[in-house]
Design a protein around this motif. Structure first.
Motif, PDB file in Angstrom:
ATOM      1  N   ALA A  51       0.822  -1.218   0.000  1.00 39.40           N
ATOM      2  CA  ALA A  51       0.000   0.000   0.000  1.00 39.40           C
ATOM      3  C   ALA A  51       0.851   1.260   0.000  1.00 39.40           C
ATOM      4  CB  ALA A  51      -0.943  -0.011   1.195  1.00 39.40           C
ATOM      5  N   ASP A  52       2.163   1.139   0.221  1.00 43.31           N
ATOM      6  CA  ASP A  52       3.043   2.309   0.129  1.00 43.31           C
ATOM      7  C   ASP A  52       3.059   2.902  -1.270  1.00 43.31           C
ATOM      8  OD1 ASP A  52       3.787   2.090   2.755  1.00 43.31           O
ATOM      9  OD2 ASP A  52       5.909   1.672   2.374  1.00 43.31           O
ATOM     10  N   ILE A  53       2.806   2.063  -2.263  1.00 48.29           N
ATOM     11  CA  ILE A  53       2.974   2.462  -3.661  1.00 48.29           C
ATOM     12  C   ILE A  53       1.632   2.762  -4.312  1.00 48.29           C
ATOM     13  CG2 ILE A  53       3.842   1.734  -5.923  1.00 48.29           C
ATOM     14  CD1 ILE A  53       6.008   2.232  -3.818  1.00 48.29           C
ATOM     15  N   ASP A  54       1.590   3.828  -5.091  1.00 55.26           N
ATOM     16  CA  ASP A  54       0.431   4.166  -5.910  1.00 55.26           C
ATOM     17  C   ASP A  54       0.552   3.347  -7.198  1.00 55.26           C
ATOM     18  OD1 ASP A  54      -1.398   5.254  -7.689  1.00 55.26           O
ATOM     19  OD2 ASP A  54      -1.137   7.293  -6.945  1.00 55.26           O
ATOM     20  N   HIS A  55      -0.096   2.189  -7.213  1.00 54.79           N
ATOM     21  CA  HIS A  55       0.055   1.267  -8.335  1.00 54.79           C
ATOM     22  C   HIS A  55      -0.491   1.853  -9.638  1.00 54.79           C
ATOM     23  CE1 HIS A  55       1.457  -2.432  -6.179  1.00 54.79           C
ATOM     24  NE2 HIS A  55       1.027  -1.709  -5.160  1.00 54.79           N
ATOM     25  N   SER A  56      -1.529   2.644  -9.553  1.00 53.93           N
ATOM     26  CA  SER A  56      -2.075   3.260 -10.764  1.00 53.93           C
ATOM     27  C   SER A  56      -1.071   4.231 -11.371  1.00 53.93           C
ATOM     28  CB  SER A  56      -3.384   3.997 -10.440  1.00 53.93           C
ATOM     29  OG  SER A  56      -4.372   3.097 -10.017  1.00 53.93           O
ATOM     30  N   GLU A  57      -0.385   5.009 -10.510  1.00 57.40           N
ATOM     31  CA  GLU A  57       0.617   5.949 -10.996  1.00 57.40           C
ATOM     32  C   GLU A  57       1.821   5.209 -11.575  1.00 57.40           C
ATOM     33  OE1 GLU A  57       2.523   9.633 -11.796  1.00 57.40           O
ATOM     34  OE2 GLU A  57       0.431   9.002 -11.530  1.00 57.40           O
ATOM     35  N   ALA A  58       2.209   4.112 -10.936  1.00 57.76           N
ATOM     36  CA  ALA A  58       3.314   3.313 -11.457  1.00 57.76           C
ATOM     37  C   ALA A  58       2.972   2.761 -12.838  1.00 57.76           C
ATOM     38  CB  ALA A  58       3.640   2.178 -10.494  1.00 57.76           C
ATOM     39  N   GLU A  59       1.758   2.281 -12.989  1.00 55.34           N
ATOM     40  CA  GLU A  59       1.334   1.751 -14.293  1.00 55.34           C
ATOM     41  C   GLU A  59       1.298   2.862 -15.339  1.00 55.34           C
ATOM     42  OE1 GLU A  59      -2.338  -0.848 -16.262  1.00 55.34           O
ATOM     43  OE2 GLU A  59      -2.413  -0.254 -14.147  1.00 55.34           O
ATOM     44  N   ARG A  60       0.825   4.038 -14.944  1.00 56.31           N
ATOM     45  CA  ARG A  60       0.763   5.157 -15.883  1.00 56.31           C
ATOM     46  C   ARG A  60       2.145   5.547 -16.382  1.00 56.31           C
ATOM     47  NH1 ARG A  60       1.354  10.495 -16.349  1.00 56.31           N
ATOM     48  NH2 ARG A  60       2.201  10.752 -14.245  1.00 56.31           N
ATOM     49  N   ARG A  61       3.133   5.464 -15.495  1.00 55.30           N
ATOM     50  CA  ARG A  61       4.508   5.820 -15.862  1.00 55.30           C
ATOM     51  C   ARG A  61       5.266   4.663 -16.514  1.00 55.30           C
ATOM     52  NH1 ARG A  61       6.953  10.294 -12.798  1.00 55.30           N
ATOM     53  NH2 ARG A  61       5.421  11.290 -11.434  1.00 55.30           N
ATOM     54  N   GLY A  62       4.638   3.498 -16.575  1.00 54.84           N
ATOM     55  CA  GLY A  62       5.322   2.336 -17.159  1.00 54.84           C
ATOM     56  C   GLY A  62       6.395   1.764 -16.254  1.00 54.84           C
ATOM     57  N   ILE A  63       6.167   1.840 -14.941  1.00 53.74           N
ATOM     58  CA  ILE A  63       7.138   1.364 -13.963  1.00 53.74           C
ATOM     59  C   ILE A  63       6.590   0.116 -13.268  1.00 53.74           C
ATOM     60  CG2 ILE A  63       8.362   1.925 -11.815  1.00 53.74           C
ATOM     61  CD1 ILE A  63       8.341   4.854 -12.721  1.00 53.74           C
ATOM     62  N   GLU A  64       7.335  -0.969 -13.352  1.00 47.63           N
ATOM     63  CA  GLU A  64       6.928  -2.219 -12.722  1.00 47.63           C
ATOM     64  C   GLU A  64       7.111  -2.126 -11.205  1.00 47.63           C
ATOM     65  OE1 GLU A  64       8.276  -6.955 -12.698  1.00 47.63           O
ATOM     66  OE2 GLU A  64       9.192  -5.529 -14.103  1.00 47.63           O
ATOM     67  N   VAL A  65       6.241  -2.792 -10.468  1.00 47.94           N
ATOM     68  CA  VAL A  65       6.383  -2.896  -9.017  1.00 47.94           C
ATOM     69  C   VAL A  65       6.896  -4.289  -8.689  1.00 47.94           C
ATOM     70  CG1 VAL A  65       5.229  -2.767  -6.776  1.00 47.94           C
ATOM     71  CG2 VAL A  65       4.511  -1.250  -8.642  1.00 47.94           C
ATOM     72  N   ALA A  66       8.052  -4.365  -8.015  1.00 42.56           N
ATOM     73  CA  ALA A  66       8.671  -5.646  -7.684  1.00 42.56           C
ATOM     74  C   ALA A  66       9.043  -5.658  -6.209  1.00 42.56           C
ATOM     75  CB  ALA A  66       9.903  -5.873  -8.562  1.00 42.56           C
ATOM     76  N   ARG A  67       9.568  -6.781  -5.750  1.00 41.22           N
ATOM     77  CA  ARG A  67       9.971  -6.914  -4.348  1.00 41.22           C
ATOM     78  C   ARG A  67      11.297  -7.657  -4.276  1.00 41.22           C
ATOM     79  NH1 ARG A  67       7.388  -6.241   0.375  1.00 41.22           N
ATOM     80  NH2 ARG A  67       5.336  -6.074  -0.609  1.00 41.22           N
ATOM     81  N   ARG A  68      12.171  -7.245  -3.328  1.00 39.48           N
ATOM     82  CA  ARG A  68      13.432  -7.941  -3.107  1.00 39.48           C
ATOM     83  C   ARG A  68      13.378  -8.676  -1.762  1.00 39.48           C
ATOM     84  NH1 ARG A  68      14.251  -2.545  -1.910  1.00 39.48           N
ATOM     85  NH2 ARG A  68      15.170  -2.108   0.146  1.00 39.48           N
ATOM     86  N   ARG A  69      14.362  -9.517  -1.512  1.00 40.37           N
ATOM     87  CA  ARG A  69      14.368 -10.304  -0.281  1.00 40.37           C
ATOM     88  C   ARG A  69      15.036  -9.594   0.882  1.00 40.37           C
ATOM     89  NH1 ARG A  69      15.555 -16.560  -2.154  1.00 40.37           N
ATOM     90  NH2 ARG A  69      13.701 -16.809  -3.472  1.00 40.37           N
TER      91      ARG A  69
END
Length: 202
Positions: free
Chosen positions: A27-45
Motif C-alpha cells: 500500500a506504500d505504492i500508488d500502483h495506478s501511478e506506477a502503471e501510468r509511468r510504465g514502472i513495474e512494481v517488484a519486491r526484493r528479499r
C-alpha cells in the motif's frame, strides 16, 4: 546462491521498476501511478524501503562472501565496513571528494521505511553529507550478499511521486538534493580495480 568463493557481479537494469523491501507494505505504492509511468512494481528479499531502478541511471554491484572468508565479519553492523572502504577508494579515484563511511547504527528519517535512500545504514557512503552508496545485506550462516547501488542520476520526483501517502509530493522538493550522484564517471572500472586490490591482500 551458495557461492564457494568471493564473487562480484555487475548488474544492469533493463526496465524501470520500483522495488519494495522484503517487509514493505504494498500500500506504500500508488500502483495506478506506477502503471501510468510504465514502472513495474517488484519486491526484493532484503529489507529497507523502496528503490527506484531506471535503465542507465545506476551503478549496481552484487558482492558475495562465503562464511570464513578473511573479509567476513559475524557482526552485521561491521560486515560492510571493508566494502565501504573499497567504494571510497574507487570514488576518490574518479574525483568524488569529501567521502565518509557510516559506522554504527541505522539512521532513520520520516521517509526511510518507504524510500531506501532516505536512511543511512552501516557501511553506506556519503559525499559531503549526502548519501551516495546504498548497501543492502542479506546473509545466512554460509554466505553474505551485499547489494550496492550508486545513482548516476537521482529523481526524487519519481521516487516520492510513486508513494501513496500524505506528504509524499512535498517530500520530492525536500529530498531533491539530499542524494549524491556520480553522473557519467567511469566508476565501474575504478571499482573493479579497488576490489581487486582489496581482495588480493585479504
Amino acid at each position: 546462491p551458495n557461492l564457494p568463493t568471493r564473487t562480484v557481479r555487475q548488474m544492469r537494469v533493463e526496465a524501470a521498476a520500483i522495488v519494495l523491501g522484503s517487509s514493505q507494505d504494498e500500500a506504500d505504492i500508488d500502483h495506478s501511478e506506477a502503471e501510468r509511468r510504465g514502472i513495474e512494481v517488484a519486491r526484493r528479499r532484503s529489507g529497507g524501503g523502496a528503490v527506484l531502478l531506471v535503465p542507465g541511471d545506476h551503478v549496481w554491484l552484487d558482492v558475495w562472501l562465503p562464511a570464513g572468508d578473511p573479509l567476513w565479519d559475524d557482526d552485521v553492523g561491521r560486515a560492510a565496513d571493508w566494502l565501504a572502504s573499497v567504494w571510497i577508494s574507487a570514488l576518490d579515484a574518479v574525483g568524488v571528494r569529501s567521502l565518509a563511511a557510516h559506522r554504527g547504527a541505522l539512521i532513520t528519517t520520516e521517509w526511510s521505511r518507504h524510500v531506501c535512500f532516505a536512511g543511512l545504514g552501516p557501511g553506506e557512503v556519503t559525499a559531503r553529507g549526502r548519501k551516495l552508496v546504498g548497501i543492502s545485506q542479506r546473509r545466512t550462516r554460509d554466505w553474505a550478499r551485499f547489494q550496492c547501488l550508486v545513482h548516476r542520476r537521482w529523481d526524487a520526483d519519481v521516487s516520492f511521486g510513486l508513494l501513496a501517502m500524505p506528504g509524499a509530493v512535498e517530500a520530492c522538493v525536500d529530498w531533491a538534493d539530499r542524494v549524491a550522484t556520480v553522473g557519467d564517471s567511469p566508476i565501474e572500472n575504478a571499482m573493479a580495480l579497488a576490489l581487486a586490490e582489496a581482495t588480493a591482500t585479504a
